[in-house]
Motif scaffolding. Structure first.
Motif, short mmCIF file in Angstrom:
data_model
loop_
_atom_site.label_atom_id
_atom_site.label_comp_id
_atom_site.label_asym_id
_atom_site.label_seq_id
_atom_site.Cartn_x
_atom_site.Cartn_y
_atom_site.Cartn_z
N SER A 153 12.30 27.95 40.39
CA SER A 153 13.83 27.95 40.43
C SER A 153 14.38 28.34 39.01
O SER A 153 13.65 28.29 37.92
N TRP A 154 15.75 28.44 38.98
CA TRP A 154 16.43 28.97 37.73
C TRP A 154 17.74 28.30 37.86
O TRP A 154 18.25 27.62 38.88
N ARG A 155 18.25 28.22 36.78
CA ARG A 155 19.80 27.62 36.43
C ARG A 155 20.26 28.38 35.17
O ARG A 155 19.37 28.49 34.40
N PRO A 156 21.54 28.68 34.91
CA PRO A 156 22.09 28.87 33.74
C PRO A 156 21.97 27.76 32.66
O PRO A 156 22.02 26.48 32.87
N LEU A 157 21.63 28.20 31.43
CA LEU A 157 21.07 27.16 30.58
C LEU A 157 22.01 26.25 29.95
O LEU A 157 21.79 25.02 29.82
N TYR A 158 23.45 26.68 29.93
CA TYR A 158 24.37 26.25 29.31
C TYR A 158 25.74 25.56 30.10
O TYR A 158 26.49 25.41 29.43
N ARG A 159 25.19 25.73 31.32
CA ARG A 159 26.29 25.42 32.40
C ARG A 159 26.45 24.13 32.90
O ARG A 159 27.21 24.03 33.75
N GLY A 160 25.33 23.41 32.78
CA GLY A 160 25.09 21.88 33.69
C GLY A 160 25.19 22.27 35.13
O GLY A 160 25.64 21.28 35.59
N ARG A 161 24.58 23.20 35.58
CA ARG A 161 24.55 23.22 37.06
C ARG A 161 23.25 23.01 37.23
O ARG A 161 22.19 22.99 36.62
N GLY A 162 23.06 22.76 38.91
CA GLY A 162 21.75 22.37 39.31
C GLY A 162 20.65 23.75 39.47
O GLY A 162 21.44 24.85 39.36
N ALA A 163 19.89 23.43 39.68
CA ALA A 163 18.94 24.71 39.70
C ALA A 163 18.98 25.37 41.20
O ALA A 163 19.27 24.61 42.04
N ILE A 164 18.72 26.35 41.28
CA ILE A 164 18.88 27.31 42.51
C ILE A 164 17.36 27.69 42.64
O ILE A 164 16.54 28.26 42.03
N LYS A 165 16.75 27.41 43.83
CA LYS A 165 15.46 27.93 44.17
C LYS A 165 15.17 29.28 44.76
O LYS A 165 16.26 29.79 45.36
N ILE A 166 14.17 29.96 43.87
CA ILE A 166 14.11 31.20 44.10
C ILE A 166 13.38 31.66 45.50
O ILE A 166 12.55 31.18 45.93
N ILE A 167 14.23 32.69 46.19
CA ILE A 167 13.74 33.00 47.73
C ILE A 167 12.14 33.38 47.38
O ILE A 167 11.57 33.94 46.77
N GLY A 168 11.53 32.61 48.68
CA GLY A 168 10.13 32.88 48.62
C GLY A 168 9.17 31.69 48.34
O GLY A 168 8.18 31.47 48.73
N SER A 169 9.96 30.76 47.70
CA SER A 169 9.40 29.39 47.42
C SER A 169 9.03 28.56 48.48
O SER A 169 9.78 28.62 49.46
N PRO A 170 8.21 27.88 48.62
CA PRO A 170 6.84 27.60 47.55
C PRO A 170 5.86 28.98 47.71
O PRO A 170 5.66 29.57 48.77
N PHE A 171 5.27 29.55 46.41
CA PHE A 171 4.42 30.36 46.47
C PHE A 171 3.07 30.09 46.57
O PHE A 171 2.62 28.88 46.24
N LYS A 172 1.99 30.97 46.95
CA LYS A 172 0.71 30.47 46.92
C LYS A 172 0.09 30.35 45.67
O LYS A 172 -1.05 29.43 45.51
N SER A 173 0.38 30.92 44.46
CA SER A 173 -0.31 31.00 43.35
C SER A 173 0.76 30.87 42.30
O SER A 173 2.03 31.38 42.33
N PHE A 174 0.39 30.63 41.04
CA PHE A 174 1.26 30.31 40.05
C PHE A 174 1.79 31.67 39.50
O PHE A 174 2.88 32.03 39.29
N ASP A 175 0.88 32.71 39.65
CA ASP A 175 1.10 34.14 39.24
C ASP A 175 2.28 34.75 40.17
O ASP A 175 3.02 35.48 39.64
N GLU A 176 2.20 34.27 41.34
CA GLU A 176 3.23 34.91 42.23
C GLU A 176 4.70 34.12 41.93
O GLU A 176 5.69 34.95 42.12
N ALA A 177 4.49 32.86 41.60
CA ALA A 177 6.00 32.15 41.32
C ALA A 177 6.33 32.70 39.94
O ALA A 177 7.63 32.83 39.77
N GLU A 178 5.54 33.09 38.93
CA GLU A 178 5.87 33.61 37.64
C GLU A 178 6.20 34.96 37.68
O GLU A 178 7.80 35.21 37.06
N ALA A 179 5.77 35.85 38.71
CA ALA A 179 6.48 37.11 38.90
C ALA A 179 8.00 37.00 39.53
O ALA A 179 8.76 37.79 39.26
#
Length: 78
Positions: free
Chosen positions: A35-61
């Motif tokens: 997931s991601w969110r703007p760092l300084y805007r106080g918003r909730g996280a947005i899940k990245i499409i494709g989550s959950p991924f099978k491996s950490f490397d896929e999620a990092e990519a």
């Protein structure tokens, strides 16, 4: 649960590993949720499409690809 987090160019990225999604609020298949969110805007996280991924490397990519997309001139976050 394991959690990895990083900040870059005004955005926060988190990868969480869930062995099971059976608890309160957790539903679906196990894996690495990115997931991601703007760092300084106080918003909730947005899940990245494709989550959950099978491996950490896929999620990092996926986080790297999302950052590239967010940094393009086409995206405006208010």
């Amino acid at each position: 649960m394991e959690i990895w987090s990083a900040n870059s160019d005004g955005y926060s990225f988190v990868i969480s590993f869930f062995e099971t999604f059976a608890g309160p609020g957790f539903h679906g298949r196990p894996g690495y949720v990115a997931s991601w969110r703007p760092l300084y805007r106080g918003r909730g996280a947005i899940k990245i499409i494709g989550s959950p991924f099978k491996s950490f490397d896929e999620a990092e990519a996926a986080c790297d690809a999302m950052l590239k997309h967010l940094m393009s001139d086409q995206v405006v976050i208010e």
